[in-house]
Design an enzyme around this catalytic site. Structure first.
Site, PDB file in Angstrom:
ATOM      1  N   TYR A  72     -14.950  -4.091   8.984  1.00 34.45           N
ATOM      2  CA  TYR A  72     -13.583  -3.555   9.109  1.00 34.45           C
ATOM      3  C   TYR A  72     -12.996  -3.857  10.491  1.00 34.45           C
ATOM      4  CZ  TYR A  72      -9.963   0.155   8.813  1.00 34.45           C
ATOM      5  OH  TYR A  72      -8.786   0.864   8.801  1.00 34.45           O
ATOM      6  N   SER A 123      -0.178   5.217  -1.662  1.00 37.14           N
ATOM      7  CA  SER A 123      -1.239   6.155  -1.260  1.00 37.14           C
ATOM      8  C   SER A 123      -1.283   6.296   0.257  1.00 37.14           C
ATOM      9  CB  SER A 123      -2.587   5.617  -1.781  1.00 37.14           C
ATOM     10  OG  SER A 123      -3.647   6.431  -1.357  1.00 37.14           O
ATOM     11  N   GLY A 124      -1.828   7.412   0.708  1.00 41.10           N
ATOM     12  CA  GLY A 124      -2.142   7.611   2.121  1.00 41.10           C
ATOM     13  C   GLY A 124      -0.998   7.335   3.079  1.00 41.10           C
ATOM     14  N   SER A 177      -3.065  -1.721  11.824  1.00 40.10           N
ATOM     15  CA  SER A 177      -4.449  -2.033  12.217  1.00 40.10           C
ATOM     16  C   SER A 177      -5.203  -0.711  12.196  1.00 40.10           C
ATOM     17  CB  SER A 177      -4.447  -2.724  13.589  1.00 40.10           C
ATOM     18  OG  SER A 177      -5.745  -2.979  14.034  1.00 40.10           O
ATOM     19  N   ASP A 195      -2.380  -7.964  -6.252  1.00 35.95           N
ATOM     20  CA  ASP A 195      -3.517  -7.916  -5.333  1.00 35.95           C
ATOM     21  C   ASP A 195      -3.141  -8.827  -4.167  1.00 35.95           C
ATOM     22  OD1 ASP A 195      -5.810  -8.283  -3.871  1.00 35.95           O
ATOM     23  OD2 ASP A 195      -7.127  -8.375  -5.627  1.00 35.95           O
ATOM     24  N   GLY A 249       0.829  -1.211   0.000  1.00 35.87           N
ATOM     25  CA  GLY A 249       0.000   0.000   0.000  1.00 35.87           C
ATOM     26  C   GLY A 249       0.860   1.257   0.000  1.00 35.87           C
ATOM     27  N   ARG A 301      -1.892  -2.451  -6.292  1.00 33.16           N
ATOM     28  CA  ARG A 301      -2.435  -3.011  -7.543  1.00 33.16           C
ATOM     29  C   ARG A 301      -2.234  -2.075  -8.735  1.00 33.16           C
ATOM     30  NH1 ARG A 301      -8.255  -3.556  -5.376  1.00 33.16           N
ATOM     31  NH2 ARG A 301      -7.439  -1.580  -4.573  1.00 33.16           N
ATOM     32  N   LYS A 358      -9.594  -5.822  11.421  1.00 31.79           N
ATOM     33  CA  LYS A 358      -8.504  -5.131  12.123  1.00 31.79           C
ATOM     34  C   LYS A 358      -8.241  -5.749  13.501  1.00 31.79           C
ATOM     35  CE  LYS A 358      -7.283  -2.151   8.967  1.00 31.79           C
ATOM     36  NZ  LYS A 358      -5.957  -2.216   8.336  1.00 31.79           N
TER      37      LYS A 358
HETATM   38  N1  LIG Z   1      -7.289   6.520   6.686  1.00 31.71           N
HETATM   39  C1  LIG Z   1      -7.702   6.202   7.888  1.00 31.71           C
HETATM   40  O1  LIG Z   1      -8.514   6.912   8.520  1.00 31.71           O
HETATM   41  C2  LIG Z   1      -7.178   4.958   8.559  1.00 31.71           C
HETATM   42  C3  LIG Z   1      -7.392   4.807   9.949  1.00 31.71           C
HETATM   43  C4  LIG Z   1      -6.931   3.668  10.577  1.00 31.71           C
HETATM   44  C5  LIG Z   1      -6.255   2.713   9.855  1.00 31.71           C
HETATM   45  N2  LIG Z   1      -6.076   2.862   8.521  1.00 31.71           N
HETATM   46  C6  LIG Z   1      -5.358   1.783   7.811  1.00 31.71           C
HETATM   47  O2  LIG Z   1      -4.185   2.320   7.236  1.00 31.71           O
HETATM   48  C7  LIG Z   1      -3.838   1.563   6.073  1.00 31.71           C
HETATM   49  C8  LIG Z   1      -3.617   2.526   4.921  1.00 31.71           C
HETATM   50  O3  LIG Z   1      -4.853   3.177   4.647  1.00 31.71           O
HETATM   51  P1  LIG Z   1      -4.915   4.552   3.879  1.00 31.71           P
HETATM   52  O4  LIG Z   1      -5.956   5.352   4.563  1.00 31.71           O
HETATM   53  O5  LIG Z   1      -3.559   5.082   3.674  1.00 31.71           O
HETATM   54  O6  LIG Z   1      -5.576   4.036   2.498  1.00 31.71           O
HETATM   55  P2  LIG Z   1      -5.355   4.456   0.978  1.00 31.71           P
HETATM   56  O7  LIG Z   1      -4.889   5.851   0.860  1.00 31.71           O
HETATM   57  O8  LIG Z   1      -6.602   4.048   0.279  1.00 31.71           O
HETATM   58  O9  LIG Z   1      -4.165   3.487   0.513  1.00 31.71           O
HETATM   59  C9  LIG Z   1      -4.367   2.106   0.447  1.00 31.71           C
HETATM   60  C10 LIG Z   1      -3.180   1.487  -0.261  1.00 31.71           C
HETATM   61  O10 LIG Z   1      -3.358   0.076  -0.274  1.00 31.71           O
HETATM   62  C11 LIG Z   1      -3.295  -0.405  -1.627  1.00 31.71           C
HETATM   63  N3  LIG Z   1      -4.196  -1.551  -1.728  1.00 31.71           N
HETATM   64  C12 LIG Z   1      -5.529  -1.573  -1.465  1.00 31.71           C
HETATM   65  N4  LIG Z   1      -6.032  -2.795  -1.692  1.00 31.71           N
HETATM   66  C13 LIG Z   1      -4.987  -3.570  -2.089  1.00 31.71           C
HETATM   67  C14 LIG Z   1      -4.859  -4.928  -2.467  1.00 31.71           C
HETATM   68  N5  LIG Z   1      -5.907  -5.754  -2.511  1.00 31.71           N
HETATM   69  N6  LIG Z   1      -3.648  -5.389  -2.815  1.00 31.71           N
HETATM   70  C15 LIG Z   1      -2.551  -4.582  -2.795  1.00 31.71           C
HETATM   71  N7  LIG Z   1      -2.621  -3.285  -2.429  1.00 31.71           N
HETATM   72  C16 LIG Z   1      -3.812  -2.789  -2.094  1.00 31.71           C
HETATM   73  C17 LIG Z   1      -3.747   0.792  -2.484  1.00 31.71           C
HETATM   74  O11 LIG Z   1      -3.291   0.743  -3.813  1.00 31.71           O
HETATM   75  P3  LIG Z   1      -4.178   0.050  -4.993  1.00 31.71           P
HETATM   76  O12 LIG Z   1      -5.589   0.495  -4.779  1.00 31.71           O
HETATM   77  O13 LIG Z   1      -3.567   0.522  -6.258  1.00 31.71           O
HETATM   78  O14 LIG Z   1      -4.022  -1.426  -4.797  1.00 31.71           O
HETATM   79  C18 LIG Z   1      -3.055   1.912  -1.724  1.00 31.71           C
HETATM   80  O15 LIG Z   1      -1.690   1.965  -2.067  1.00 31.71           O
HETATM   81  C19 LIG Z   1      -4.984   0.582   5.846  1.00 31.71           C
HETATM   82  O16 LIG Z   1      -4.627  -0.674   6.373  1.00 31.71           O
HETATM   83  C20 LIG Z   1      -6.124   1.201   6.638  1.00 31.71           C
HETATM   84  O17 LIG Z   1      -7.062   0.234   7.040  1.00 31.71           O
HETATM   85  C21 LIG Z   1      -6.504   3.969   7.854  1.00 31.71           C
END
Ligand SMILES: NC(=O)c1ccc[n+]([C@@H]2O[C@H](COP(=O)([O-])OP(=O)(O)OC[C@H]3O[C@@H](n4cnc5c(N)ncnc54)[C@H](OP(=O)(O)O)[C@@H]3O)[C@@H](O)[C@H]2O)c1
Length: 280
Positions: free
Chosen positions: A158, A16-17, A144, A67, A13, A38, A162
């Protein structure tokens, strides 16, 4: 020399983010960063950004499109990215979420979130742990969520995935400690990323009211906590005040219980080694 200089770090991942923010911090610190996600276009763009921020001319960046909810794709990714050397650090940040009322969420949403968030974390761990054991060092970081230690309305799918990462990581930490391999678990609160914006489209009102109480971090604030947590070899990484407060209020004797379990495990391993010597 910087702690991360020339370290090989795989980040799932990483396009992004939170994953990308961690990657950028590590790139600036001289790490050789490999990313898995992906979308090929985002992988290419992200590597180009890394080039602009690199700390030394011979720093290497690699990418693999996979994936991670698919075991064969995870295998191809990790085998390719570890062909030269096992990673010093594996950071599992890839994740997906889709909130909603339990009775309205189709069963496919539960299956997809468990596949991406839990199995997409398990598979890379399963693949790098034997390499790290062979080398006798390494660090695994599993992302998580606050929803991974606290059930949050609207997140039945979710939170379950987690929490699964928590059960897995708590146990993995115990099993890998004797090999000199560190494990960390990160519990971010709401963080301003594309995933949060996607979630916002589906959150029930109750969920919106609850998350409104917990503050909002930037991806870079979470990344700063993660990078510091790795350097300090912290098991629990709670970015931000609210995450820290909620974790330690709900898990007040967690450190003591871990210390006690580590002591019992170390004693059992000494017994096992002694029995082995006597039998041999
Ligand atoms: N944002 C929040 O508020 C928050 C809070 C608590 C925890 N988190 C956790 O932090 C982590 C990062 O989240 P984020 O907010 O940074 O999300 P994000 O910006 O949507 O980034 C998600 C990343 O994961 C990749 N990804 C998604 N599905 C995938 C798959 N099946 N196989 C391989 N890569 C995959 C995406 O790229 P592709 O789509 O190109 O595959 C992207 O690079 C996650 O585990 C999320 O649950 C987020």
């Amino acid at each position: 020399m910087d702690f991360f200089d020339r370290k090989h770090i795989i980040i799932t991942g990483g396009t992004s983010g939170i994953g990308k923010a961690i990657a950028l911090r590590l790139v600036r610190r001289g790490a050789d960063v490999s990313i898995i996600a992906r979308r090929q276009s985002l992988l290419g763009q992200t590597i180009a950004e890394f080039e602009e921020h690199k700390a030394r001319p011979d720093q290497t960046f690699r990418q693999f499109s996979a994936d991670l909810s698919n075991w064969e794709e995870a295998q191809s990714a990790i085998e390719t990215l570890t062909a030269d050397a096992p990673p010093d650090v594996l950071i599992n940040s890839a994740g997906y979420s889709h909130p909603g009322y339990f009775e309205e969420l189709p069963v496919e949403v539960f299956q997809r979130i468990m596949a991406v968030d839990f199995f997409g974390t398990l598979y890379p761990c399963k693949l790098v742990v034997p390499l790290m054991i062979e080398r006798g060092s390494g660090h695994i970081v599993n992302v998580s969520s606050v929803a991974g230690f606290l059930g949050v309305f609207g997140f039945t799918a979710y939170s379950a995935a987690k929490f699964a990462i928590r059960g897995f990581s708590d146990t993995l930490r115990q099993e890998l400690k004797p090999y000199g391999i560190h494990v960390s678990i990160v519990y971010p609160p709401d963080t301003d990323t594309p995933l949060l914006h996607y979630e916002d489209e589906f959150k029930p009102l109750e969920t919106k009211r609850l998350s409104g109480n917990a503050g909002l971090l930037t991806a870079d604030e979470v990344a700063r906590a993660v990078v510091k947590g790795i350097e300090k070899k912290r098991y629990v990484i709670t970015p931000g005040f609210e995450s820290t407060l909620f974790f330690w209020l709900t898990n007040p004797i967690f450190t003591f219980v871990n210390w006690y379990m580590d002591w019992v495990i170390a004693k059992a391993r000494r017994e096992k080694a002694q029995d082995g010597r006597q039998a041999g």
